[in-house]
Design a protein around this motif. Structure first.
Motif, PDB file in Angstrom:
ATOM      1  N   THR A 112      33.563  32.600  33.949  1.00 31.84           N
ATOM      2  CA  THR A 112      32.271  33.181  34.340  1.00 31.84           C
ATOM      3  C   THR A 112      31.111  32.441  33.689  1.00 31.84           C
ATOM      4  OG1 THR A 112      32.553  34.802  32.543  1.00 31.84           O
ATOM      5  CG2 THR A 112      33.201  35.481  34.752  1.00 31.84           C
ATOM      6  N   ASN A 153      40.654  31.573  30.612  1.00 26.55           N
ATOM      7  CA  ASN A 153      40.591  32.646  31.614  1.00 26.55           C
ATOM      8  C   ASN A 153      39.193  32.717  32.264  1.00 26.55           C
ATOM      9  OD1 ASN A 153      43.253  33.280  31.330  1.00 26.55           O
ATOM     10  ND2 ASN A 153      42.931  35.323  30.455  1.00 26.55           N
ATOM     11  N   TYR A 154      39.163  33.375  33.408  1.00 27.58           N
ATOM     12  CA  TYR A 154      37.888  33.520  34.126  1.00 27.58           C
ATOM     13  C   TYR A 154      37.007  34.543  33.415  1.00 27.58           C
ATOM     14  CZ  TYR A 154      34.561  34.338  37.897  1.00 27.58           C
ATOM     15  OH  TYR A 154      33.406  34.466  38.631  1.00 27.58           O
ATOM     16  N   VAL A 155      37.612  35.614  32.919  1.00 27.92           N
ATOM     17  CA  VAL A 155      36.913  36.562  32.053  1.00 27.92           C
ATOM     18  C   VAL A 155      37.693  36.632  30.747  1.00 27.92           C
ATOM     19  CG1 VAL A 155      35.935  37.918  33.929  1.00 27.92           C
ATOM     20  CG2 VAL A 155      38.177  38.541  33.011  1.00 27.92           C
ATOM     21  N   ASN A 167      45.768  38.681  28.154  1.00 22.97           N
ATOM     22  CA  ASN A 167      46.816  38.598  29.168  1.00 22.97           C
ATOM     23  C   ASN A 167      47.747  39.796  29.129  1.00 22.97           C
ATOM     24  OD1 ASN A 167      45.647  36.164  29.636  1.00 22.97           O
ATOM     25  ND2 ASN A 167      47.479  34.930  29.296  1.00 22.97           N
ATOM     26  N   THR A 220      47.559  38.280  38.251  1.00 24.57           N
ATOM     27  CA  THR A 220      46.133  38.310  37.919  1.00 24.57           C
ATOM     28  C   THR A 220      45.785  37.182  36.959  1.00 24.57           C
ATOM     29  OG1 THR A 220      46.132  40.708  38.190  1.00 24.57           O
ATOM     30  CG2 THR A 220      44.269  39.744  37.022  1.00 24.57           C
ATOM     31  N   LYS A 270      45.625  33.960  38.893  1.00 19.73           N
ATOM     32  CA  LYS A 270      44.391  33.851  39.678  1.00 19.73           C
ATOM     33  C   LYS A 270      43.217  33.474  38.794  1.00 19.73           C
ATOM     34  CE  LYS A 270      45.771  37.083  43.341  1.00 19.73           C
ATOM     35  NZ  LYS A 270      45.549  38.429  43.945  1.00 19.73           N
ATOM     36  N   GLN A 271      43.168  34.036  37.573  1.00 18.08           N
ATOM     37  CA  GLN A 271      42.095  33.703  36.633  1.00 18.08           C
ATOM     38  C   GLN A 271      42.129  32.221  36.276  1.00 18.08           C
ATOM     39  OE1 GLN A 271      40.377  35.886  33.819  1.00 18.08           O
ATOM     40  NE2 GLN A 271      40.482  37.773  34.982  1.00 18.08           N
ATOM     41  N   THR A 280      39.214  29.434  37.443  1.00 16.60           N
ATOM     42  CA  THR A 280      38.512  28.651  36.422  1.00 16.60           C
ATOM     43  C   THR A 280      38.794  27.170  36.588  1.00 16.60           C
ATOM     44  OG1 THR A 280      38.786  30.533  34.911  1.00 16.60           O
ATOM     45  CG2 THR A 280      38.095  28.449  33.941  1.00 16.60           C
TER      46      THR A 280
END
Length: 466
Positions: free
Chosen positions: A74, A97-99, A103, A110, A113-114, A118
Motif C-alpha cells: 500500500t 505484504n500488501y498490508v 500471516n 490471501t 494474493k498479497q 505487491t
C-alpha cells in the motif's frame, strides 16, 4: 468451548508456531545470517515513507552503501517514484505484504494474493520482479515454504528502532554492539504501522549515520543481502513438501536424542561420528583379529551424523558419487577416532566399536567386521527406520526400496547389519598422529567405490551408516 479452544491451539501450533520455530532454529528455507567476517547487511522494513525514505536514500548514497528494502504494497503503491529511486540507486527491493498484517491471521491464498499484488506494484515501478520476501514480524506459516514462494529473508539483529522513546544514542549503542561480520540488521524507515511511533525513523537515521561512520573506520562494509559473501538462496528443490517437513522434524529429534543419550561428538573439522560408551550384553561376538566381545565388555557405540548424510545426498549426482563422499568422510574420521580412544580416559578401556548400518560390502576395506543382527523386535524396528530414512533422504531412495525387477536383491541389501571394529584394528590401521594420507584422484576413488560395492546399482547400500 474447550474443544474449539483445543482445535484452535492445534491449528496455531502446526500452522504458525512450529514452522516459525523450525525456520528460526534450523534456518529452513530462510536466510537470516551470512558467513563473512567484514560484511553487514542493512535491511529496512515497512516503507516507503514519503518523508524518511528519501532521507535514508540520501544517507546511504553519501556513504556509498547498498541496502535491502522490504516494502509494504500500500505504501509502494502511493510512492512508485521512491521505489524506482531505490532500484535506480542499486538497492534490492523485497516484499513485506500488501498490508502490514501477520500471516498467522490470513489464509494461505490471501497471503499469496498479497505477495502477487505487491510484486506487480514493484515490477511496474522498476521493470523487475522482486526475489525476496519478509513476512511481517518475521512470522511464517506452513504454506510460506511452498515452492511457489520466493526466498524468505529474516534477520539476525533487531533493535526496537520503531519506538521513539529508545532515542538515537541508545539505538546507536545497540547497533555498535552487533557490529559483526555476517549480521543482518533489521531497521525501519517508516513509523506508520501498528505499534510503531510515526517519528521513530528520525532517530534511526541519526543512529545509522553514527554506525556507518564507525563501521567505515573499523573496515566493515554494508551491503545488500544478496551481495553478502557466501549468500546462497535457500530455494526449495523438487523434494515434496511432506518429505522436507519430515526431514526437519527428524533432524530436530536427532538433536534432542543427542542430548538425552549424552553423545560425544568426535572432534574433526566436519564431524561425521557421534559416540558414547556402552557395556555389551548379548551373545559373544568373535572378530576377525581374534578379539571376542562378551557380556560386560566396554565398547564405543557409533552414530553417523545424519545431517552430513543429508548434505551428501543433496550434493550427490548419483549413488556412486554419494558413496565416494561417504568413504572419504569415514576414512578421514577414523584416525580421529583412534586418537580419541587412545587419549580419552572415558573410552580408553573400550575393546571395540559398534554401529548399525545397511552396509553389505565394502566396509571390510575400512577394517570393519559385518555381523547379522540377532532376530527380534529391535532388528525389525531398525530395518523399518533405516529404510524410511533412506527413502526420505536420498532422491532415489523410494525407487531404490521399491526395487522394481531387482526388488528381491534390493530388499536383501537393505537389511541392517552390525558393523564391528576392534580397538586393536583401529589402532593398527589408523595412526593416531593424524598424518594426512596421500590424496587419491577422483578416478581412483570412483574405481575403488565401484569395486567395493560390486556395481553402480548396488552402491547406494554403502551410504547409510547411522
Amino acid at each position: 468451548m474447550e474443544t474449539l479452544l483445543l482445535w484452535a491451539f492445534y491449528i496455531f501450533t502446526f500452522y504458525a508456531f512450529l514452522p516459525g520455530f523450525i525456520s528460526r532454529t534450523f534456518g529452513f528455507r530462510v536466510f537470516q545470517k551470512g558467513n563473512t567476517s567484514r560484511q553487514i547487511a542493512l535491511t529496512f522494513d515497512d516503507g516507503p515513507d514519503e518523508k524518511y525514505t528519501p532521507q535514508l536514500l540520501d544517507l546511504l548514497a553519501k556513504y556509498g552503501v547498498k541496502a535491502t528494502f522490504f516494502v509494504v504494497g500500500t505504501h509502494a503503491e502511493k510512492h512508485p517514484e521512491i521505489i524506482k529511486r531505490m532500484h535506480d540507486e542499486g538497492h534490492s527491493i523485497g516484499i513485506h505484504n500488501y498490508v502490514h498484517k501477520s500471516n498467522v491471521l490470513m489464509r494461505p491464498g490471501t497471503v499469496q494474493k498479497q505477495i502477487e499484488l505487491t510484486s506487480r506494484i514493484i515490477e511496474s515501478a522498476t521493470g523487475k520482479k522482486p526475489d525476496f520476501y519478509r513476512p511481517p514480524w518475521g512470522i511464517v506459516n506452513l504454506f510460506d515454504f511452498s515452492p511457489k514462494q520466493m526466498q524468505i529473508i529474516l534477520w539476525s539483529s533487531m533493535f526496537g528502532d520503531w519506538r521513539k522513546s529508545l532515542g538515537a544514542e541508545k539505538l546507536a549503542c545497540r547497533m555498535m554492539k552487533r557490529m559483526r561480520g555476517g549480521e543482518v540488521f533489521l531497521l525501519h524507515d517508516c513509523g506508520q504501522t501498528f505499534g510503531a511511533d510515526e517519528e521513530a525513523p528520525a532517530q534511526m537515521l541519526v543512529a545509522l549515520e553514527q554506525f556507518l561512520d564507525a563501521a567505515y573506520d573499523k573496515g566493515f562494509t554494508c551491503v545488500r543481502v544478496d551481495q553478502m559473501e557466501g549468500f546462497k538462496r535457500k530455494l526449495p528443490n523438487m523434494v515434496p513438501l511432506y518429505k522436507r517437513f519430515l526431514i526437519i522434524l527428524w533432524l530436530g529429534w536427532e538433536k534432542v536424542f543427542h542430548v538425552l543419550a549424552r553423545l560425544d561428538t568426535l572432534d574433526t573439522e566436519e564431524p561425521i561420528f557421534h559416540i558414547r560408551k556402552r557395556t555389551y550384553s548379548g551373545a559373544p561376538v568373535d572378530l576377525r583379529d581374534g578379539q571376542r566381545i562378551v557380556n560386560g565388555d566396554t565398547y564405543v557405540e557409533l552414530h553417523f551424523d545424519n545431517r552430513r548424510l543429508k548434505e551428501f545426498s543433496e550434493q550427490s549426482r548419483s549413488s556412486v558419487h554419494l558413496a565416494i563422499q561417504f568413504i572419504r568422510a569415514v576414512e578421514k574420521a577414523l584416525p580421529y577416532m583412534a586418537s580419541r580412544l587412545a587419549s580419552d580416559p572415558k573410552y580408553r578401556s573400550a575393546k571395540a566399536m559398534l554401529g548399525i548400518s545397511m552396509i553389505h560390502r565394502g566396509s571390510e576395506h575400512l577394517g570393519f567386521d559385518v555381523k547379522d543382527m540377532p532376530d527380534g523386535l529391535f532388528a525389525r524396528a531398525t530395518k523399518v527406520y533405516l529404510r524410511f530414512l533412506l527413502s526420505v533422504l536420498h532422491p532415489q531412495g523410494t525407487k531404490r526400496i521399491a526395487g522394481g525387477k531387482e526388488k528381491s536383491r534390493s530388499n536383501e541389501s537393505l537389511m541392517p547389519k552390525m558393523i564391528w571394529m576392534s580397538a586393536d584394528v583401529l589402532k593398527d590401521k589408523y595412526d593416531s598422529d593424524l598424518s594426512v594420507p596421500e590424496q587419491e584422484s577422483g578416478t581412483q576413488v570412483h574405481d575403488r567405490v565401484v569395486s567395493l560395492v560390486g556395481s553402480r546399482s548396488d552402491s547406494l547400500e554403502k551410504t547409510s551408516v547411522l
